[in-house]
Design a protein around this motif. Structure first.
Motif, PDB file in Angstrom:
ATOM      1  N   ARG A   1      39.745  13.756  51.653  1.00 15.66           N
ATOM      2  CA  ARG A   1      38.970  12.685  51.034  1.00 15.66           C
ATOM      3  C   ARG A   1      39.843  11.554  50.469  1.00 15.66           C
ATOM      4  NH1 ARG A   1      33.834  12.607  49.373  1.00 15.66           N
ATOM      5  NH2 ARG A   1      33.629  14.816  49.845  1.00 15.66           N
ATOM      6  N   ASP A   2      40.985  11.898  49.898  1.00 13.92           N
ATOM      7  CA  ASP A   2      41.799  10.845  49.254  1.00 13.92           C
ATOM      8  C   ASP A   2      42.440   9.900  50.271  1.00 13.92           C
ATOM      9  OD1 ASP A   2      43.591  12.738  50.204  1.00 13.92           O
ATOM     10  OD2 ASP A   2      44.947  12.583  48.489  1.00 13.92           O
TER      11      ASP A   2
ATOM     12  N   VAL B   1      42.788   6.005  58.030  1.00 14.57           N
ATOM     13  CA  VAL B   1      43.562   5.783  56.800  1.00 14.57           C
ATOM     14  C   VAL B   1      43.893   4.299  56.591  1.00 14.57           C
ATOM     15  CG1 VAL B   1      44.598   8.101  57.009  1.00 14.57           C
ATOM     16  CG2 VAL B   1      45.928   6.074  57.651  1.00 14.57           C
ATOM     17  N   ILE B   2      44.000   3.932  55.311  1.00 18.16           N
ATOM     18  CA  ILE B   2      44.341   2.558  54.933  1.00 18.16           C
ATOM     19  C   ILE B   2      45.775   2.572  54.407  1.00 18.16           C
ATOM     20  CG2 ILE B   2      43.700   0.594  53.463  1.00 18.16           C
ATOM     21  CD1 ILE B   2      41.445   1.513  55.415  1.00 18.16           C
ATOM     22  N   ASN B   3      46.670   1.876  55.085  1.00 17.70           N
ATOM     23  CA  ASN B   3      48.058   1.832  54.620  1.00 17.70           C
ATOM     24  C   ASN B   3      48.185   0.943  53.385  1.00 17.70           C
ATOM     25  OD1 ASN B   3      49.377   3.584  56.473  1.00 17.70           O
ATOM     26  ND2 ASN B   3      49.181   2.016  58.062  1.00 17.70           N
TER      27      ASN B   3
ATOM     28  N   LEU C   1      28.493   9.315  55.302  1.00 18.30           N
ATOM     29  CA  LEU C   1      28.864  10.004  56.545  1.00 18.30           C
ATOM     30  C   LEU C   1      29.795  11.180  56.264  1.00 18.30           C
ATOM     31  CD1 LEU C   1      29.632   7.007  58.958  1.00 18.30           C
ATOM     32  CD2 LEU C   1      27.700   8.609  59.137  1.00 18.30           C
ATOM     33  N   TYR C   2      30.832  10.916  55.466  1.00 23.07           N
ATOM     34  CA  TYR C   2      31.847  11.948  55.193  1.00 23.07           C
ATOM     35  C   TYR C   2      31.185  13.157  54.520  1.00 23.07           C
ATOM     36  CZ  TYR C   2      36.484  13.760  53.804  1.00 23.07           C
ATOM     37  OH  TYR C   2      37.618  14.514  53.648  1.00 23.07           O
ATOM     38  N   ASP C   3      30.437  12.897  53.455  1.00 21.39           N
ATOM     39  CA  ASP C   3      29.791  13.995  52.717  1.00 21.39           C
ATOM     40  C   ASP C   3      28.730  14.674  53.568  1.00 21.39           C
ATOM     41  OD1 ASP C   3      31.362  13.325  50.611  1.00 21.39           O
ATOM     42  OD2 ASP C   3      29.753  12.465  49.370  1.00 21.39           O
ATOM     43  N   GLY C   4      27.953  13.855  54.277  1.00 23.30           N
ATOM     44  CA  GLY C   4      26.848  14.410  55.064  1.00 23.30           C
ATOM     45  C   GLY C   4      27.356  15.280  56.207  1.00 23.30           C
TER      46      GLY C   4
END
Ligand SMILES: *Cc1c(COP(=O)(O)O)cnc(C)c1O
Length: 379
Positions: free
Chosen positions: A295-296, A146-148, A280-283
């Protein structure tokens, strides 16, 4: 000899062949040619950070990410005083330990792993305790992906009249943070071997001159004193390096910055990593694996998946079998439940990600792993 596997890890990352080749030479750090190049390298890094000439300086330090994070905490937080640290993963926890062992009072905001640190949390904690002088925040929490929202947190710190330190070790070069627009920020810190795609060995702070001057004497460590690095540069010149540097890594960083600029700088790098992470995430989700964050909250640096809840799955054999197919991922999990993570950063491209996804599918098949999906995603 067979080709070494591609590194799909969040640092040290896969590098360009030219970056690697630059290491194979002997260099004298104090030579006048080296000094000119070193002074120029510092200016380039200051510019990438959005630092303002005369207001901010670039201070490289021997060592890795932890060293530069500790140096910033020691320099900008006086011994025995409080630093507020939002903790939503491994690197938040590590900052708390670095601060405590240096004799600073770390006040943690404990946040469930994988969720975001928010400006509201920081605002509330600062309002409740006026004796907290500094906030230290992790920009990209590499342990969970995650990106803060550091821009929003910085605004809350500024409004409360406090100071900020940003651990951008896995963000710098890809995820923007414009130091010039952030007078509340004492320093942003990062290392050579993550999104800048150079070799390990160097931590860097881009820091405020006025604060470095005001904080002289805080560090309690000569080696980790950023104010002393400023003092050294003023005494011996901006091309002078205090103590023996990993000079080949500095040479490699020069080449890596040339490649960074040729690619189109931070926006281009962010676009490439975002596409890498999306593939990567979708695959991996399409194979039936369960992502660790929805995803968000998925950032562009690494993708973390739950380990398949199948007797046939074990992490080390999976990593070994994947390595035989040409891709090396971390053989440990950095979350409280078993996960594995695949790096999207480094000299890697969408095609590498597609091939890695296919290799993961083949590996799981070869191991006889049938149950891929973990529990449903948290809301
Ligand atoms: C990698 C990392 C560090 C530590 O870097 P090392 O080079 O392993 O010491 C610190 N903070 C974050 C967010 C990181 O990703």
């Amino acid at each position: 000899m067979t080709e070494p596997p591609l590194l799909l890890i969040p640092g040290p990352v896969q590098t360009h062949p030219r970056v690697k080749a630059t290491m194979a030479q002997d260099i004298a750090p104090w030579d006048n040619d080296t000094r000119t190049r070193y002074a120029a390298l510092r200016e380039r890094l200051r510019a990438i950070a959005g630092g303002i000439e005369g207001e901010h300086v670039c201070l490289p330090l021997q060592g890795c990410g932890h060293f530069i994070v500790e140096a910033a905490l020691r320099t900008f937080v006086a011994p025995g005083t409080k630093v507020l640290i939002p903790n939503n993963g491994n690197y938040g926890t590590r900052m708390i330990r670095l601060a405590r062992e240096a004799g600073r009072v770390a006040v943690a905001i404990e946040i469930p792993e994988g969720e975001l640190a928010t400006a509201q949390m920081v605002e509330k904690a600062l309002a409740e305790d006026p004796s907290i002088g500094t906030v230290a925040v992790v920009h990209s929490e590499t342990s969970t992906s995650v990106i803060n929202p550091v821009e929003e947190i910085a605004a809350a710190v500024r409004a409360a009249g406090r100071r900020l330190i940003v651990d951008a070790v896995s963000a710098f070069g890809a995820i923007p943070f414009d130091l010039g627009a952030h007078p509340e920020t004492d320093a942003i810190v990062f290392s050579s071997n993550k999104c800048l795609e150079a070799m390990p060995g160097i931590g860097v702070a881009v820091a405020r001159v006025d604060r470095l001057e005001a904080c002289r004497g805080n560090a309690g460590s000569w080696s980790l004193d950023l104010s002393d690095l400023l003092h050294h540069a003023r005494s011996y010149g901006w091309g002078s390096i205090r103590f023996t540097p990993p000079i080949q890594s500095l040479a490699a960083l020069e080449v890596a910055l040339e490649l960074f600029e040729a690619e189109g700088g931070q926006p281009a790098r962010l676009a490439r990593y975002t596409e890498n992470a999306r593939i990567l995430y979708d695959g991996l989700a399409a194979l039936g694996l369960t992502p660790w964050v929805p995803r968000d909250r998925q950032g562009p640096i690494i993708v973390t998946m739950h380990q398949p809840p199948d007797q046939a799955f074990a992490l080390q054999p999976f990593v070994d079998a994947l390595k035989r197919r040409g891709f090396l991922i971390s053989n440990f999990s950095t979350t409280s439940v078993p996960t594995f993570r695949v790096g999207a950063i480094g000299h890697l491209f969408p095609d590498d990600m597609r091939r890695a996804t296919a290799a993961i599918a083949d590996t799981l098949e070869e191991m006889g792993v049938r149950h891929l999906a973990r529990a449903p995603l948290a809301a």
